[in-house]
Enzyme design. Sequence first.
Site, PDB file in Angstrom:
ATOM      1  N   GLU A  50       0.820  -1.211   0.000  1.00  0.00           N
ATOM      2  CA  GLU A  50       0.000   0.000   0.000  1.00  0.00           C
ATOM      3  C   GLU A  50       0.851   1.257   0.000  1.00  0.00           C
ATOM      4  O   GLU A  50       0.526   2.243  -0.661  1.00  0.00           O
ATOM      5  CB  GLU A  50      -0.954   0.002   1.204  1.00  0.00           C
ATOM      6  CG  GLU A  50      -2.086  -1.016   1.096  1.00  0.00           C
ATOM      7  CD  GLU A  50      -2.970  -0.828  -0.125  1.00  0.00           C
ATOM      8  OE1 GLU A  50      -2.955   0.271  -0.706  1.00  0.00           O
ATOM      9  OE2 GLU A  50      -3.661  -1.784  -0.499  1.00  0.00           O
ATOM     10  N   TYR A 133      -6.064   6.988   3.823  1.00  0.00           N
ATOM     11  CA  TYR A 133      -6.276   5.896   2.881  1.00  0.00           C
ATOM     12  C   TYR A 133      -5.587   4.622   3.343  1.00  0.00           C
ATOM     13  O   TYR A 133      -6.200   3.554   3.430  1.00  0.00           O
ATOM     14  CB  TYR A 133      -5.795   6.246   1.460  1.00  0.00           C
ATOM     15  CG  TYR A 133      -5.673   4.978   0.668  1.00  0.00           C
ATOM     16  CD1 TYR A 133      -6.802   4.341   0.187  1.00  0.00           C
ATOM     17  CD2 TYR A 133      -4.438   4.321   0.525  1.00  0.00           C
ATOM     18  CE1 TYR A 133      -6.723   3.117  -0.451  1.00  0.00           C
ATOM     19  CE2 TYR A 133      -4.345   3.106  -0.102  1.00  0.00           C
ATOM     20  CZ  TYR A 133      -5.489   2.512  -0.597  1.00  0.00           C
ATOM     21  OH  TYR A 133      -5.411   1.296  -1.194  1.00  0.00           O
ATOM     22  N   ASP A 151      -9.533   6.180  -2.301  1.00  0.00           N
ATOM     23  CA  ASP A 151      -8.398   6.545  -3.133  1.00  0.00           C
ATOM     24  C   ASP A 151      -8.935   7.153  -4.428  1.00  0.00           C
ATOM     25  O   ASP A 151     -10.134   7.386  -4.566  1.00  0.00           O
ATOM     26  CB  ASP A 151      -7.534   5.321  -3.420  1.00  0.00           C
ATOM     27  CG  ASP A 151      -8.224   4.356  -4.361  1.00  0.00           C
ATOM     28  OD1 ASP A 151      -9.479   4.322  -4.355  1.00  0.00           O
ATOM     29  OD2 ASP A 151      -7.548   3.658  -5.122  1.00  0.00           O
ATOM     30  N   CYS A 203     -13.856   1.070 -14.726  1.00  0.00           N
ATOM     31  CA  CYS A 203     -14.261   2.467 -14.550  1.00  0.00           C
ATOM     32  C   CYS A 203     -13.026   3.371 -14.631  1.00  0.00           C
ATOM     33  O   CYS A 203     -12.726   4.136 -13.720  1.00  0.00           O
ATOM     34  CB  CYS A 203     -14.974   2.645 -13.210  1.00  0.00           C
ATOM     35  SG  CYS A 203     -15.915   4.177 -13.060  1.00  0.00           S
ATOM     36  N   CYS A 210     -18.239   0.996 -19.734  1.00  0.00           N
ATOM     37  CA  CYS A 210     -19.535   0.909 -19.053  1.00  0.00           C
ATOM     38  C   CYS A 210     -20.337  -0.327 -19.472  1.00  0.00           C
ATOM     39  O   CYS A 210     -21.112  -0.865 -18.682  1.00  0.00           O
ATOM     40  CB  CYS A 210     -20.345   2.178 -19.317  1.00  0.00           C
ATOM     41  SG  CYS A 210     -19.548   3.689 -18.721  1.00  0.00           S
ATOM     42  N   CYS A 213     -19.655  -3.170 -17.113  1.00  0.00           N
ATOM     43  CA  CYS A 213     -19.515  -2.826 -15.696  1.00  0.00           C
ATOM     44  C   CYS A 213     -20.600  -3.491 -14.859  1.00  0.00           C
ATOM     45  O   CYS A 213     -21.777  -3.451 -15.218  1.00  0.00           O
ATOM     46  CB  CYS A 213     -19.593  -1.312 -15.508  1.00  0.00           C
ATOM     47  SG  CYS A 213     -19.436  -0.810 -13.779  1.00  0.00           S
ATOM     48  N   CYS A 219     -25.715   2.926 -12.260  1.00  0.00           N
ATOM     49  CA  CYS A 219     -24.808   4.079 -12.410  1.00  0.00           C
ATOM     50  C   CYS A 219     -25.530   5.291 -13.003  1.00  0.00           C
ATOM     51  O   CYS A 219     -25.958   5.271 -14.160  1.00  0.00           O
ATOM     52  CB  CYS A 219     -23.614   3.710 -13.276  1.00  0.00           C
ATOM     53  SG  CYS A 219     -22.405   5.047 -13.429  1.00  0.00           S
TER      54      CYS A 219
END
Length: 354
Positions: A50, A133, A151, A203, A210, A213, A219
């Site tokens: 991370e 985060y 994030d 995305c 899309c 997705c 959405c």
Amino acid sequence: MRDLKDDPLGLSDHILTWYDNHARALPWRISPKDRALGIQPDPYRIWLSEVMLQQTTVAAVKDYFHRFTQRWPTVQKLAAAEDGDVMGEWAGLGYYARARNLLKCARVVTDEYAGVFPTTHDSLLKLPGIGPYTAAAISSIAYDLPETVLDGNVERVMARLYNIDAPLPGSKPQLKTLAAALTPNRRPGDYAQAVMDLGATICSPKSPACGICPWRDPCLARTAGTAQSLPQKTPKKPKPTRRGHVYLARASNGDWLLERRPDKGLLGGMLGWPGSEWSEDPAPNPPFASDWRDLGGEVRHTFTHFHLILQVLVTELPTQYPPTERHLRVAADDFRPSDLPTVMRKAFDLWHSQ
DNA sequence: GAGTCGTGGAC
DNA sequence: TGTCCAAGACT
């Protein structure tokens, strides 16, 4: 159990099902299948990955992650490392304060937490180099606690899912609230990775896919046709150009003159060539008087907030000549260009190509 | 809160 | 070529 109040459409269940089938294999990741079998991630590896992934792509991190975990398999091993070895291993990855804080954090965890990373968001947040985060990422991914990661991916996904027009970074609190409402108490670690994977693959910023997705039906940006233009961001300032000189002094036996840069500021703690200030019109500042020869070419490099053009000058390093305490005379056998931050390596490459 | 802090890939 | 962007933190 699912939070029907905050997630009436069952969006978290839906994306978890997608993740079960599409999770990318990553060196630090426990697959959803293995997680379901009860296999837990190593918090050390989650923390290390991370920190490396802060503002950095997965592709750039992979090799560094392998080298770090091979050389320092545990947080205690890392805590016992020499500062210069860690900085050298981090060289090229950028944002070098991360490496300094990485080592600080490893030593705190080793000395004050017996080598075991804390589990809660608040306790993680106190550690060096761990912000909102990363604290949420470790708590959720490593310990499977229901914290909300926010994030760049999650910001983008939420801005589109709820068709939020307000520009970042001002809209961040609103996006955080929306993201928190969807965070499930069941499989929060997989859920966090699922939303980030969705943002990283489907995305995406420029041309979101899309059509495939898992959240295309709910959405709002897709319905409104605004997905591609979200999230909006406040415009950035243009980057000025600065100039500077670096001085490469090499002895006849191959020794180089280098310096350890001060811990604070740009390239802090890294090795580099002695040089001038970086400004609009820098004054020459050789480490010692000599007949410095201009290599001719230029090193061009762009940092986060300015462009840099470096002039490279060379001369022979006198025998037994370390001008000041900060300067280091490095033997040819000990000199590895890979220990240098990229801009300094570019100057070496220019010399090497002559 | 706005500046600082790296680098390489995509377009 | 330039611009944007990437699993942000710190001051």
